[in-house]
Every structure is written in structure tokens, then in C-alpha cells.
Enzyme design. Structure first.
Site, PDB file in Angstrom:
ATOM      1  N   THR A 388       0.931  -1.105   0.000  1.00 37.86           N
ATOM      2  CA  THR A 388       0.000   0.000   0.000  1.00 37.86           C
ATOM      3  C   THR A 388       0.968   1.149   0.000  1.00 37.86           C
ATOM      4  O   THR A 388       2.164   0.956   0.201  1.00 37.86           O
ATOM      5  CB  THR A 388      -0.837  -0.072   1.300  1.00 37.86           C
ATOM      6  OG1 THR A 388      -1.718  -1.182   1.215  1.00 37.86           O
ATOM      7  CG2 THR A 388      -1.658   1.166   1.581  1.00 37.86           C
ATOM      8  N   ASP A 430      -9.402  -8.574   0.886  1.00 37.57           N
ATOM      9  CA  ASP A 430      -9.624  -7.913   2.179  1.00 37.57           C
ATOM     10  C   ASP A 430     -11.014  -8.199   2.746  1.00 37.57           C
ATOM     11  O   ASP A 430     -11.325  -7.805   3.873  1.00 37.57           O
ATOM     12  CB  ASP A 430      -9.406  -6.398   2.070  1.00 37.57           C
ATOM     13  CG  ASP A 430      -7.947  -6.017   2.330  1.00 37.57           C
ATOM     14  OD1 ASP A 430      -7.154  -6.895   2.719  1.00 37.57           O
ATOM     15  OD2 ASP A 430      -7.601  -4.841   2.139  1.00 37.57           O
ATOM     16  N   SER A 459     -10.788  -2.067   5.424  1.00 36.47           N
ATOM     17  CA  SER A 459      -9.392  -1.681   5.225  1.00 36.47           C
ATOM     18  C   SER A 459      -8.748  -1.353   6.567  1.00 36.47           C
ATOM     19  O   SER A 459      -9.436  -1.157   7.569  1.00 36.47           O
ATOM     20  CB  SER A 459      -9.343  -0.453   4.317  1.00 36.47           C
ATOM     21  OG  SER A 459      -8.052   0.102   4.283  1.00 36.47           O
ATOM     22  N   GLY A 481      -0.759  -3.170   5.619  1.00 30.19           N
ATOM     23  CA  GLY A 481      -1.895  -3.981   6.049  1.00 30.19           C
ATOM     24  C   GLY A 481      -2.322  -3.573   7.454  1.00 30.19           C
ATOM     25  O   GLY A 481      -2.319  -2.389   7.794  1.00 30.19           O
TER      26      GLY A 481
HETATM   27  N1  GLY Z   1      -5.224  -3.559   1.438  1.00 33.01           N
HETATM   28  C1  GLY Z   1      -4.737  -3.022   2.647  1.00 33.01           C
HETATM   29  C2  GLY Z   1      -5.773  -2.306   3.428  1.00 33.01           C
HETATM   30  O1  GLY Z   1      -6.702  -1.780   2.859  1.00 33.01           O
HETATM   31  O2  GLY Z   1      -5.706  -2.265   4.623  1.00 33.01           O
END
Ligand code: GLY
Length: 580
Positions: A388, A430, A459, A481
Site C-alpha cells: 500500500t 480484504d 481496510s 496492512g
Molecule cells: N489492502 C490493505 C488495506 O486496505 O488495509
């Protein structure tokens, strides 16, 4: 752009990785050296405006926008489109994210451009004959969510931008068309990911030299991506969600059993949301509400920790790690139990989770001098994407943007849309895998985050802006994450409680606990062996991660000097702060 001597009228501070750090220190030291007394590492200073991102080339794109009279939103949008070219692991137009905007005057706004599930999604879609199918969940055309980035950046720009939309796309188009030199780090990550792209000819064509890995210094040109960006520049979101780009994306879906249709693309909407608000000591904290869990969990942990004198016990002490870990444990359990897309889960108990009373109840139940326990009833998703990316911007008027966006995994689904040149996300991973699928170190099966038509997946992204006495104080965010939430917590505590400058706060070692698996994961060499021994005696299970925990991009506004101070995370070799 050559860097410091390019702009003679205004000194430009920029820093790209470690290589030029001494140059910046010299420059910073000349101007405000005495502020560094006693500091282990110095931030990068700027007076007028600052952009910090995980790629120095993209930060300088944002800086140019600021210098041309653009505001923080303009610079964030231009930086994000540049990252979509220069940082393909996470910068994107085929993913989604969140943007938090705090104007110097007025209300803080949260923009939600999280991906959505296609209309045919359902809660059993990741099961095959009743058994969890990890590949479908994480690495397939069915793992792709309807992208939100273009709609979200455009909505924020429409509300607050000053410069023309086309101007903000121009640097990204140029970088994609003309190419840019592949850094040592990018060469390494492309080499690692190539074996996972072998089923996708368009991905291989874009990210290799006829199948051979790029070497550092080679030029990466992305002509199809340049054309997609041109369509977005010319038509706004219609250049992505309609016409040629949409046609190329939906054809790729049809060819490979993907679920996204033209109707899914047309109906995608970015949303304005009320930011989560909290307080910690004299600070006011603004962060991202659901469908991110980040803001709620961050404020819940801050509320719990506010009841302790962390400063007295000292940074890195076993006593404080115990308190912080127990706060993490409880916030992550609540995240699993309660949070999901607010549009599909009416009545999420967000107010309760954010209340000081609730935090007080949790704090009162803390076990003294021994580790708490996590119940297997509330287990979490097994894997934790580290890919991310975040960028922070502050402009001369002190408008601020914290923007975190993602493809989920590094290089997302690994699938480049043929002819369109952009990577698709694998954000459907997710969503929880399926109802009741719980295991102590594995999957989670709670209801609020099961897949459903047009639903946003939960998220952990935590773009955050902190103020003090109504003035801007700190802008920050990180990839990682679920570790994102804890990374932001620790960085904020380092500044607020331990009076570190922002660079020290970013550099400081990090740790992570997420309820289950019931363990504390430390960065390597982060904590002294005797402190670890104390924690072990309290009953904690300790793990050391081979990876860094997050890459924080932060900007602190020093109210005493009026200068901006960037904390640039040297865990990311290509990161860059650009200011003037
Ligand atoms: N894909 C990582 C998040 O949205 O936390």
C-alpha cells in the site's frame, strides 16, 4: 529534475533515500541547526510546502505543483498519478484508497475511494465445494475489486483543487511516455514479482525487457499507461470508467472469468465521509472512518492509553510495551467483531468504540504484570499485505492532505490490463473469506466484512491528521496492512509522549499485536534482549519480523518556528521528501 540547484530563487529541500541525506542535513543544519541539539536524527525542513512519499520522483512532481500555486490537494493528486507510474507496486489507478483533507480554514473532509465488490459478488464466492479457496480470494481475476482511485482523486480535486485537472496528470503522462530510470529497489521488486506474472503477457511486456528483469538504471517506459492517463486527463473519471479504458478492462475480465462489468464501472461512486475524531492529551486526531478500520482502532487505542503515564515509564520499556500491546489486542478484537462497510452494515457501533467511557472499561480490565489472552472466537484474516502506499502534503497556507491508496498486494493481482497498461488490484482479498471460517492463526468468519454486491471491503489504511489548539500539528500515514494502525499509533506516541522530533519518531523501532495470532511481532534489533526477557516472563509470545513494519511518510508543523519538518522513512529506499 536535477534537485537542489534547479530553483535558484527558492531553496528546495529534497532527499532521495540515503544517498543524498548528508546534503540535506547540511542544508537543514545551516538554516535551523540549533533545533537539532540532542536529536539522534534530523528531519528535512521546509518553510512553504512539503510533499513526502515513497518515491522521490513523485514527491518532486508534487513539489512542482505547490511551487506553481497549486494547493495540497492539487499536489496530492499529481503525486498520486506520478506514483501510479513510478511506484507500480502500490501507486495505482487500478486500486483504491482514502484521502483526508484538512483545510487551513474549515472542516476536515474524508474521501473514500475504496474498491467495491462487483454486482455478482456474494459471501460464499471464495469457497469451492465448501472449502476456502485462497487463490480465488487473493490471486485471480475474481479477486479484483472495482477500482476507485480515479473517481476519488477527481472528487477531492473537484471539491478543493485549484490547478486544472490536466495539469495534474501531465507529469505522470510524461513519466510513463518518456520513462524514468529504474532504481535499485524497483529493479529488485520487479525481479521478484516477474515469476508471478508469467500467466499475464501484458504484465510481462510492461515490467520486463522481453522476459528479462530490468537492471538498475534501465528506463521503464509504459506507453499504454501513458495513453490511459491521457484519457483520464481529457475526460476525468469518464476516461477510466467509460470508453476505451472501460472496454479494455471489461474485455480482460470476460476473457478470464473476472466479474467486473461495464455496469459495475459506471456505477462506481467515491464518497465523502465524516472523519473519525478523537483526542489524546491536548491533541485532536482526525482519521479515516469505516470502511477503514484504521481511524476507529487508532482512536480506541489512544483513548485506552491516555489513562497511563507512558512518559514516566519511558519509551521502549517493558511496562509501556505491555500497555500498548494490550490496547492493540482489544482494538483489533473490536475491529474483527464490529467493523465493515458502513453502507452495508447499518448501525456499526462506532460511537461506542470511540468513547472514552468504553476505553476506561477496557483499561480497567487490563491484567497487571502478565499478558492478556486472545480468544479464538475472534480471529483475523491470515495474511497481511505490506503493499500500500502513503503520501503527505502540506502547502504554504497549511492545508494538509494525508492520502493512502493501494492495490492490496505488491503489484496487486499482478494483472496488467492489456492495452491499458495499469495493474489491477486484488482487494477482494480484504473481505473475510466466508462465514464461520475461523482458525487461531487463519481466517475470520465474522459477518460485517463478508463479500456482497457493491460492498466495500474493510481496510486498515489510516491516513491521519493531528491538530493542537486548532492548528495543524502532524500529517501521517503508512502502508503495511493491519500493521498500519499500530505503526501510526507508535509514531504518534513517539512525538506526543516521548517528545521525539518527527524523524526520530519515524526511525524508532516498531512492534505489532493484532489480537490473533496472539503474539507480539518486533522489528529486528528493535528492542533490547533484557526487555524482551521481561515480556516473555509476563507470558507474551514474541516474534521477530524479517520485514520492516510500514513506511511512514509524515510532516510535522513546528509551531515554535513555523517550519515544516518531514519524517522520511529510511525503511523505504526510494522514499523522498521534497519541500521549499
Ligand atoms: N489492502 C490493505 C488495506 O486496505 O488495509
Amino acid at each position: 529534475m536535477a534537485g537542489m540547484n534547479q530553483h535558484k530563487r527558492h531553496p528546495v529541500a529534497w532527499c532521495r533515500g540515503r544517498a543524498v541525506f548528508p546534503t540535506v542535513l547540511v542544508w537543514a543544519g545551516l538554516v535551523v541547526g540549533p533545533l537539532n541539539l540532542g536529536a539522534a536524527s534530523a528531519p528535512i525542513y521546509a518553510r512553504q510546502g512539503m510533499v513526502v512519499s515513497q518515491c522521490a520522483i513523485a514527491s518532486r512532481v508534487g513539489l512542482e505543483v505547490l511551487r506553481e500555486g497549486g494547493n495540497a490537494v492539487d499536489a496530492a493528486v499529481a503525486t498520486a498519478f506520478a506514483l501510479a507510474v513510478t511506484y507500480p507496486a502500490a501507486g495505482n489507478v487500478g486500486g483504491g484508497g482514502f484521502l483526508l483533507y484538512r483545510p487551513a480554514q474549515g472542516e476536515t473532509a474524508a474521501y473514500d475511494f475504496r474498491e467495491t465488490a462487483p454486482a455478482v459478488a456474494h459471501e460464499r464466492m471464495f469457497l469451492k465445494d465448501g472449502v476456502y479457496d485462497s487463490k480465488r480470494h487473493h490471486l485471480s481475476h475474481q479477486a479484483v475489486g472495482v477500482p476507485g482511485t480515479v473517481a476519488g482523486l477527481h472528487l477531492a480535486w473537484r471539491d478543493h483543487g485549484k490547478l486544472p485537472w490536466r495539469r495534474l496528470l501531465a507529469p505522470g503522462i510524461r513519466l510513463a511516455e518518456d520513462g524514468f530510470p529504474v532504481s535499485y529497489t524497483l529493479a529488485g521488486s520487479l525481479k521478484n514479482i516477474l515469476p508471478q506474472m508469467t500467466n499475464y503477457p501484458a504484465s510481462l511486456a510492461q515490467f520486463s525487457r522481453r522476459g528479462a528483469a530490468f537492471q538498475p538504471g534501465d528506463k521503464l517506459r509504459q506507453k499504454d499507461l501513458a495513453n490511459t492517463l491521457r484519457r483520464i486527463a481529457a475526460r476525468g473519471p469518464a476516461g477510466f470508467y467509460e470508453g476505451e479504458t472501460a472496454r479494455l478492462l471489461t474485455e480482460e475480465m470476460r476473457r478470464h472469468g473476472g466479474l467486473i462489468t461495464g455496469e459495475d464501472l459506471l456505477s462506481y461512486q467515491a464518497r465523502r465521509r465524516e472523519p473519525v475524531r478523537g483526542s489524546y492529551g491536548g491533541l485532536e486526531v482526525f482519521s479515516m472512518p469505516p470502511p477503514s478500520s484504521g481511524g476507529v482502532a487508532l482512536v480506541e487505542m489512544l483513548n485506552i492509553l491516555e489513562g497511563f503515564d507512558l512518559r514516566a515509564a519511558g519509551m521502549g520499556s517493558a511496562a509501556n510495551i505491555h500497555r500498548v500491546v494490550e490496547a492493540m489486542r482489544r482494538a483489533f478484537a473490536d475491529r474483527a467483531k464490529y467493523l465493515g462497510d458502513p453502507d452495508c452494515n447499518p448501525g456499526l457501533p462506532v460511537d461506542r468504540l470511540l468513547s472514552k467511557d468504553y476505553a476506561g472499561e477496557l483499561r480497567a480490565a487490563f491484567p497487571a504484570g502478565r499478558a492478556g489472552a486472545s480468544s479464538p472466537q475472534d480471529v483475523l484474516d491470515e495474511k497481511d499485505s505490506r503493499e500500500t502506499t502513503h503520501l503527505s502534503v502540506v502547502d504554504a497556507s497549511r492545508n494538509a492532505v494525508a492520502l493512502t491508496y493501494t492495490l492490496e498486494d505488491s503489484f496487486g493481482s499482478r494483472i496488467v490490463v492489456p492495452g491499458a497498461g495499469f495493474l489491477l488490484n486484488n482487494e477482494m482479498g480484504d473481505f473475510n473469506a466466508g462465514y464461520g471460517l475461523t482458525a487461531t492463526n487463519g481466517l475470520i468468519g465474522t459477518l460485517p466484512n463478508l463479500a456482497a454486491p457493491r460492498k466495500r471491503m474493510l481496510s486498515s489504511m489510516t491516513p491521519t491528521i493531528v491538530t493542537r489548539d486548532g492548528e495543524l500539528y502532524l500529517v501521517l500515514g503508512s502502508p503495511g496492512g493491519r500493521t498500519i494502525i499500530n505503526t501510526i499509533l507508535l509514531t504518534l506516541l513517539n512525538v506526543a509522549d516521548f517528545e521525539m522530533n518527527i524523524q526520530e519518531a519515524v526511525d524508532a523501532p516498531r512492534f505489532h499485536h493484532q489480537w490473533l495470532p496472539d503474539q507480539i511481532v518486533f522489528e529486528r534489533h528493535g528492542i533490547s534482549p533484557d526487555t524482551l526477557g521481561l515480556l516473555e516472563r509476563e507470558g507474551y509470545r514474541l516474534e521477530t519480523s524479517p520485514y520492516p513494519q510500514g513506511f511512514v511518510c509524515a510532516i510535522f508543523l513546528n509551531s515554535r518556528t513555523g517550519w515544516l519538518e518531514a519524517g522520511m522513512d529510511h525503511r523505504a529506499a526510494d522514499a523522498g521528501a521534497a519541500g521549499w
